[in-house]
Design a protein around this motif. Sequence first.
Motif, PDB file in Angstrom:
ATOM      1  N   ASP A 153      50.276-120.661 -68.624  1.00  0.00           N
ATOM      2  CA  ASP A 153      49.732-119.310 -68.654  1.00  0.00           C
ATOM      3  C   ASP A 153      49.247-118.914 -67.263  1.00  0.00           C
ATOM      4  OD1 ASP A 153      47.813-117.113 -68.943  1.00  0.00           O
ATOM      5  OD2 ASP A 153      48.020-117.448 -71.101  1.00  0.00           O
ATOM      6  N   PRO A 154      49.772-117.837 -66.654  1.00  0.00           N
ATOM      7  CA  PRO A 154      49.357-117.449 -65.297  1.00  0.00           C
ATOM      8  C   PRO A 154      47.859-117.169 -65.180  1.00  0.00           C
ATOM      9  CG  PRO A 154      51.362-116.296 -65.930  1.00  0.00           C
ATOM     10  CD  PRO A 154      50.854-116.979 -67.162  1.00  0.00           C
ATOM     11  N   LEU A 155      47.266-116.582 -66.224  1.00  0.00           N
ATOM     12  CA  LEU A 155      45.833-116.307 -66.179  1.00  0.00           C
ATOM     13  C   LEU A 155      45.029-117.598 -66.113  1.00  0.00           C
ATOM     14  CD1 LEU A 155      43.335-114.499 -66.369  1.00  0.00           C
ATOM     15  CD2 LEU A 155      43.610-114.523 -68.869  1.00  0.00           C
ATOM     16  N   LEU A 156      45.402-118.582 -66.940  1.00  0.00           N
ATOM     17  CA  LEU A 156      44.682-119.849 -66.925  1.00  0.00           C
ATOM     18  C   LEU A 156      44.876-120.561 -65.594  1.00  0.00           C
ATOM     19  CD1 LEU A 156      42.901-121.707 -68.622  1.00  0.00           C
ATOM     20  CD2 LEU A 156      44.967-122.875 -69.398  1.00  0.00           C
ATOM     21  N   GLN A 157      46.046-120.468 -65.021  1.00  0.00           N
ATOM     22  CA  GLN A 157      46.292-121.089 -63.724  1.00  0.00           C
ATOM     23  C   GLN A 157      45.445-120.449 -62.635  1.00  0.00           C
ATOM     24  OE1 GLN A 157      50.535-120.961 -63.113  1.00  0.00           O
ATOM     25  NE2 GLN A 157      50.933-122.640 -64.540  1.00  0.00           N
ATOM     26  N   ARG A 158      45.259-119.118 -62.701  1.00  0.00           N
ATOM     27  CA  ARG A 158      44.416-118.449 -61.704  1.00  0.00           C
ATOM     28  C   ARG A 158      42.955-118.878 -61.861  1.00  0.00           C
ATOM     29  NH1 ARG A 158      47.472-113.831 -63.074  1.00  0.00           N
ATOM     30  NH2 ARG A 158      45.698-112.929 -64.203  1.00  0.00           N
ATOM     31  N   ILE A 159      42.493-118.987 -63.100  1.00  0.00           N
ATOM     32  CA  ILE A 159      41.123-119.448 -63.333  1.00  0.00           C
ATOM     33  C   ILE A 159      40.951-120.859 -62.799  1.00  0.00           C
ATOM     34  CG2 ILE A 159      39.453-120.064 -65.124  1.00  0.00           C
ATOM     35  CD1 ILE A 159      40.635-117.785 -66.819  1.00  0.00           C
ATOM     36  N   ARG A 160      41.919-121.714 -63.114  1.00  0.00           N
ATOM     37  CA  ARG A 160      41.815-123.121 -62.699  1.00  0.00           C
ATOM     38  C   ARG A 160      41.843-123.255 -61.179  1.00  0.00           C
ATOM     39  NH1 ARG A 160      40.908-127.004 -60.953  1.00  0.00           N
ATOM     40  NH2 ARG A 160      41.213-129.162 -61.618  1.00  0.00           N
ATOM     41  N   ALA A 161      42.578-122.395 -60.503  1.00  0.00           N
ATOM     42  CA  ALA A 161      42.702-122.481 -59.047  1.00  0.00           C
ATOM     43  C   ALA A 161      41.394-122.180 -58.329  1.00  0.00           C
ATOM     44  CB  ALA A 161      43.800-121.544 -58.557  1.00  0.00           C
ATOM     45  N   THR A 162      40.463-121.492 -58.994  1.00  0.00           N
ATOM     46  CA  THR A 162      39.187-121.183 -58.336  1.00  0.00           C
ATOM     47  C   THR A 162      38.316-122.427 -58.173  1.00  0.00           C
ATOM     48  OG1 THR A 162      38.033-120.634 -60.419  1.00  0.00           O
ATOM     49  CG2 THR A 162      39.227-118.853 -59.294  1.00  0.00           C
ATOM     50  N   ALA A 163      38.562-123.458 -58.964  1.00  0.00           N
ATOM     51  CA  ALA A 163      37.791-124.711 -58.860  1.00  0.00           C
ATOM     52  C   ALA A 163      38.468-125.595 -57.817  1.00  0.00           C
ATOM     53  CB  ALA A 163      37.717-125.419 -60.204  1.00  0.00           C
ATOM     54  N   ALA A 164      38.272-125.254 -56.560  1.00  0.00           N
ATOM     55  CA  ALA A 164      38.989-125.911 -55.470  1.00  0.00           C
ATOM     56  C   ALA A 164      38.210-127.096 -54.912  1.00  0.00           C
ATOM     57  CB  ALA A 164      39.268-124.907 -54.356  1.00  0.00           C
ATOM     58  N   VAL A 165      38.948-128.051 -54.370  1.00  0.00           N
ATOM     59  CA  VAL A 165      38.363-129.162 -53.626  1.00  0.00           C
ATOM     60  C   VAL A 165      38.523-128.885 -52.142  1.00  0.00           C
ATOM     61  CG1 VAL A 165      38.563-131.619 -53.065  1.00  0.00           C
ATOM     62  CG2 VAL A 165      38.744-130.866 -55.440  1.00  0.00           C
ATOM     63  N   GLN A 166      37.424-128.965 -51.406  1.00  0.00           N
ATOM     64  CA  GLN A 166      37.439-128.819 -49.961  1.00  0.00           C
ATOM     65  C   GLN A 166      37.086-130.166 -49.329  1.00  0.00           C
ATOM     66  OE1 GLN A 166      38.290-125.840 -48.970  1.00  0.00           O
ATOM     67  NE2 GLN A 166      37.875-124.623 -50.798  1.00  0.00           N
ATOM     68  N   ARG A 167      37.298-130.287 -48.048  1.00  0.00           N
ATOM     69  CA  ARG A 167      36.822-131.482 -47.345  1.00  0.00           C
ATOM     70  C   ARG A 167      35.297-131.518 -47.438  1.00  0.00           C
ATOM     71  NH1 ARG A 167      39.610-132.318 -41.949  1.00  0.00           N
ATOM     72  NH2 ARG A 167      41.038-133.460 -43.322  1.00  0.00           N
ATOM     73  N   GLY A 168      34.763-132.576 -48.014  1.00  0.00           N
ATOM     74  CA  GLY A 168      33.325-132.693 -48.196  1.00  0.00           C
ATOM     75  C   GLY A 168      32.846-132.372 -49.594  1.00  0.00           C
ATOM     76  N   THR A 169      33.717-131.868 -50.473  1.00  0.00           N
ATOM     77  CA  THR A 169      33.333-131.635 -51.865  1.00  0.00           C
ATOM     78  C   THR A 169      32.911-132.948 -52.510  1.00  0.00           C
ATOM     79  OG1 THR A 169      34.857-129.773 -52.085  1.00  0.00           O
ATOM     80  CG2 THR A 169      34.139-130.831 -54.116  1.00  0.00           C
ATOM     81  N   ARG A 170      31.806-132.906 -53.251  1.00  0.00           N
ATOM     82  CA  ARG A 170      31.343-134.111 -53.944  1.00  0.00           C
ATOM     83  C   ARG A 170      32.173-134.316 -55.215  1.00  0.00           C
ATOM     84  NH1 ARG A 170      25.586-133.087 -55.549  1.00  0.00           N
ATOM     85  NH2 ARG A 170      26.544-131.053 -55.961  1.00  0.00           N
ATOM     86  N   MET A 171      32.805-135.482 -55.309  1.00  0.00           N
ATOM     87  CA  MET A 171      33.623-135.838 -56.457  1.00  0.00           C
ATOM     88  C   MET A 171      32.921-136.944 -57.254  1.00  0.00           C
ATOM     89  SD  MET A 171      36.056-133.724 -55.881  1.00  0.00           S
ATOM     90  CE  MET A 171      37.165-134.187 -57.228  1.00  0.00           C
ATOM     91  N   VAL A 172      33.163-136.947 -58.558  1.00  0.00           N
ATOM     92  CA  VAL A 172      32.495-137.902 -59.441  1.00  0.00           C
ATOM     93  C   VAL A 172      33.522-138.515 -60.386  1.00  0.00           C
ATOM     94  CG1 VAL A 172      30.795-138.209 -61.295  1.00  0.00           C
ATOM     95  CG2 VAL A 172      30.277-136.716 -59.363  1.00  0.00           C
ATOM     96  N   LYS A 173      33.427-139.820 -60.564  1.00  0.00           N
ATOM     97  CA  LYS A 173      34.173-140.515 -61.617  1.00  0.00           C
ATOM     98  C   LYS A 173      33.161-141.204 -62.513  1.00  0.00           C
ATOM     99  CE  LYS A 173      37.706-143.997 -62.573  1.00  0.00           C
ATOM    100  NZ  LYS A 173      38.708-144.932 -61.999  1.00  0.00           N
ATOM    101  N   VAL A 174      33.201-140.908 -63.806  1.00  0.00           N
ATOM    102  CA  VAL A 174      32.271-141.512 -64.767  1.00  0.00           C
ATOM    103  C   VAL A 174      32.778-142.901 -65.113  1.00  0.00           C
ATOM    104  CG1 VAL A 174      31.187-141.272 -67.029  1.00  0.00           C
ATOM    105  CG2 VAL A 174      31.643-139.238 -65.629  1.00  0.00           C
TER     106      VAL A 174
END
Length: 344
Positions: free
Chosen positions: A44-65
């Motif tokens: 779905d193009p709308l869902l893909q656009r929403i998902r694309a806003t959650a971007a990873v940048q250099r320095g973004t804090r990532m978590v693995k549970v």
Amino acid sequence: MTVTGAEAAIDSDPLEPPLLAPLRRDLSWAQVQAMTQSVGHQHDPLLQRIRATAAVQRGTRMVKVLSAAQLAGHLAGWLPYGFCYRACDIAHLRSPAELALLRTDGSGAEPVAYALRWRATDRSDFEIPMGATQAGLPALPAHSRLGAMVLGTGFTPSTDDLIPEFVTAGFADLPMPANAQLLAYPGTGDEVVLYTYQPEQHGWLRLAGPRWRHLLEGVPGVSPDREYLPCTDAGAARLIGRINDQEYPAVADPPEEFRVRALTRAARYTVDSLSRRTEHAHWRAVPAWVLQRDDSWSRLRLTHPDADAVAAVGARCYERGVYEVWAPTRELVDHHIAELPYQL
């Protein structure tokens, strides 16, 4: 957690842009949440656009549970790999029960939840498991997977939340950056920093005081009294830096510092270029990372697991989306050192 307007992002951390959904009268939050849980909306193009806003940048804090066993593995030298999340997207989840769905190894309920948190060295280290990226994961049968089902929408299964998920690119090991943290969530609302990673010493320094020492009692093979835990070389990836065409082991301290790995501060020069180095090969026409090897056998991790690839090599699921197998080293094809450069 969903942010519904650009005005809510004015004061957000630029390294962790918020997830944005264009809510309106004919598109409610409940409808968006339902879309993220439906395999039919993968493209779905709308869902893909929403998902694309959650971007990873250099320095973004990532978590693995993590489970207790996985925590012990990272203390012994495991590197970040597999399914993970941006810290800002799961900051509201603090109890073991809330975090249980994000665990990847399929183990049972535990009284304490653990997590690895690190800063992303580069956005190229992460993929979104939706659409054509890791497209085979949603089709894997239930008997050959661990953890929650992969929906293929880019969001983790949840009845309440919108949690965008990521995988390390090709399920690769990523070199551990400086100041990564191992955390505990005891169910009291507290976030306890147990250890922090010291790259020059290649080990974990314990930060938890006597009040929190009991949180380590259920971790196999780990003594709560040890102040420092040196790592073994259990990971398959390393950082390489270059200065004037000379090659050095390197350390990443995102978002801005990338230096030569050296015990003395005076020798920690900033590198001119940086790359991730690992081994890659094909076995039975299936691409895989080479995690360990000797003259006889090699341990492989599939880069793009799907039902055909898993069946072709007889791979076993060790974590959600992570499929590994032992193969005769002499049968590997196109076995080579992969050099993956970063743009500094």
